[in-house]
Design an enzyme around this catalytic site. Structure first.
Site: not given
Ligand code: SDX
Length: 431
Positions: A308, A366
């Site tokens: 998140h 989720d």
């Molecule tokens: C919702 O914003 C809100 O409040 C949203 C929400 C709401 O109520 O409105 O809470 C609802 O959207 C919840 C999130 C649902 N999405 C998912 O579950 C999809 C999987 N999660 C990710 O795609 C990700 O964690 C996000 C999109 C939720 C957050 O992305 P960020 O904050 O932009 O973080 P990032 O993509 O920069 O990741 C940071 C690091 C990265 O690695 P590095 O490049 O630093 O090496 O963490 C890794 C990412 O690759 N990473 C993951 C991961 N999520 C982040 N690696 C594996 N699996 C994951 N799920």
């Protein structure tokens, strides 16, 4: 706006500019950069807005480190256990918990606006039967501005109130009818003798051939899912609604824009993607393979329902959802649901893995919601429409707050331009 409590000084090429700092009632201070470009001729750069406050708000506060979520100061776990969705709607919209009389009046206004204009049925019939229900929601909600002209003037407080009630009241009907249309079953009309969650369940699962009796366990679980998704500060879809509203667009167009943004798998679409991922994993022994893929930089696969932008601790909604999943599945007699077992083991193994622990990746709202929704009888394609239905009150509350904010103006960010600089046109024979 409260007087700045202190200032930050930015020094650039020997020039200094003082930037006011505003202190919040909770959360980090903010540096007010509104005079930065005029004063120093530079922009800030923050793709994805990881360090940017886009507005002032009094509605929802999130402490990502503590895993805390407050709606008008009330913690989400207390609201989920002691309140119910329409009372939370009142709280989000008007700022205080209602008295019994206020709640009764509010519930009556919502209940009496759940029907759609009869002509709107023809919008549904224009879609293929296999259309994703989110496509139908975007279309039908946007089309509401063609039917409810008397609540599109955003400068009229009364019309803003009417549009708010209409959207909260009609979204369950629209979502349920999208589902019925997909099934090829007749639309089921809302009933005024049912509560909000029971009405939605009946519109989804009743058929004319027999009486449908709402299971109180399911309606309580449904209501709790609505509450857990109601609002969440300035997330992507809420920011979309605010940006659309900043141009003066009508409320139905703004909410349709929010629905479109929520659909993405990185946001509200994650509940559908998460259950599909858990089914793809299938059995506990396959978990290590998927965790390895999630950690592999060369593999775009991510653990859906994990991570998140704000929470660097447990998402408090996921904690409540996990408890609810156990209760609902037990009460429904869905013993030892293999998908729930995979989810719990996946959570355990991921949280023990340094990759997830170091990046503070925890289950989010989720991760467990899809397991409950599937146990309740919904197909995965209906998961995000249910999220959209629940979040409508959050979008509306934030929309109303922005319109009454004297500081609000059209949103128009700038850019870091790295393209070609000025050059002359080249005739085709010279290229
Ligand atoms: C919702 O914003 C809100 O409040 C949203 C929400 C709401 O109520 O409105 O809470 C609802 O959207 C919840 C999130 C649902 N999405 C998912 O579950 C999809 C999987 N999660 C990710 O795609 C990700 O964690 C996000 C999109 C939720 C957050 O992305 P960020 O904050 O932009 O973080 P990032 O993509 O920069 O990741 C940071 C690091 C990265 O690695 P590095 O490049 O630093 O090496 O963490 C890794 C990412 O690759 N990473 C993951 C991961 N999520 C982040 N690696 C594996 N699996 C994951 N799920």
């Amino acid at each position: 706006m409260t007087e700045p409590s202190k200032t930050a000084t930015l020094t650039l090429d020997g020039q200094s500019i003082d930037l006011p700092i505003h202190s919040p009632s909770a959360g980090p201070d903010v540096v007010d950069i509104r005079k930065l470009y005029g004063g120093a001729g530079v922009f800030t750069y923050d793709p994805g807005f990881t360090s940017t406050a886009s507005c002032r708000s009094t509605i929802t506060f999130i402490d990502g480190d503590k895993g805390e979520l407050l709606h008008r100061g009330y913690p989400i776990d207390q609201l989920a256990s002691k309140s119910h969705y329409l009372e939370v709607c009142y709280l989000l919209l008007y700022g205080e918990l209602p008295t019994a009389t206020q709640l009764e009046d509010f519930e009556s206004r919502v209940t009496n606006h759940t029907m759609l204009h009869e002509q709107m049925q023809y919008f549904f019939r224009g879609f293929r039967r296999d259309a994703h229900p989110m496509a139908i929601l975007v279309g039908v909600v946007g089309a509401m501005s063609a039917f409810y002209h008397d609540s599109t003037d955003i400068n009229d407080p009364w019309q803003r109130e009417v549009a708010s009630i209409r959207l909260i009241a009609k979204m369950p009907t629209i979502a349920a009818w999208a589902y019925k249309y997909h099934l090829g079953q007749p639309f089921v009309y809302p009933r005024n003798d049912l509560d909000y969650a029971s009405n939605f369940l009946r519109m989804c699962f009743a058929v004319p051939a027999e009486e449908y009796v709402v299971d109180p366990i399911l309606s309580r679980a449904m209501d709790r899912i609505f509450t857990l998704h109601a609002d969440h500060e300035q997330n992507a879809s809420t920011s979309t609604v605010r940006l659309a509203s900043s141009s003066g667009a009508n409320p139905f167009a703004c909410i349709a824009a929010g629905i479109a943004c929520l659909w993405g798998p990185a946001h509200g679409g994650a509940n559908q993607a998460c259950l599909e991922m858990l089914k793809e994993i299938g059995t506990v022994d396959k978990i290590p393979e998927f965790i390895a893929r999630a950690k592999d930089k060369n593999d775009p696969f991510r653990l859906m329902g994990f991570g998140h932008r704000v929470y660097k601790n447990f998402d408090p909604r996921a904690t409540v959802m996990k408890q609810s999943a156990d209760e609902v599945l037990d009460l429904l007699g869905v013993e030892d649901n293999p998908i729930l077992q995979v989810a719990k083991e996946l959570e355990k193994q991921a949280l023990e893995d340094p990759y997830f622990a170091d990046k503070k990746l925890f289950p989010n709202v989720d991760f467990y919601s899809g397991i409950i929704l599937e146990a309740m009888g919904f197909p995965t394609s209906m998961f995000t429409p249910i999220f959209a239905l629940s979040r409508t009150v959050g979008w509306i509350s934030q929309w109303k707050e922005q319109l009454s904010d004297p500081e609000h103006k059209i949103g128009r960010p700038r850019q870091l331009y790295v393209g070609e600089t000025l050059r002359d046109y080249v005739d085709i024979e010279n290229r």
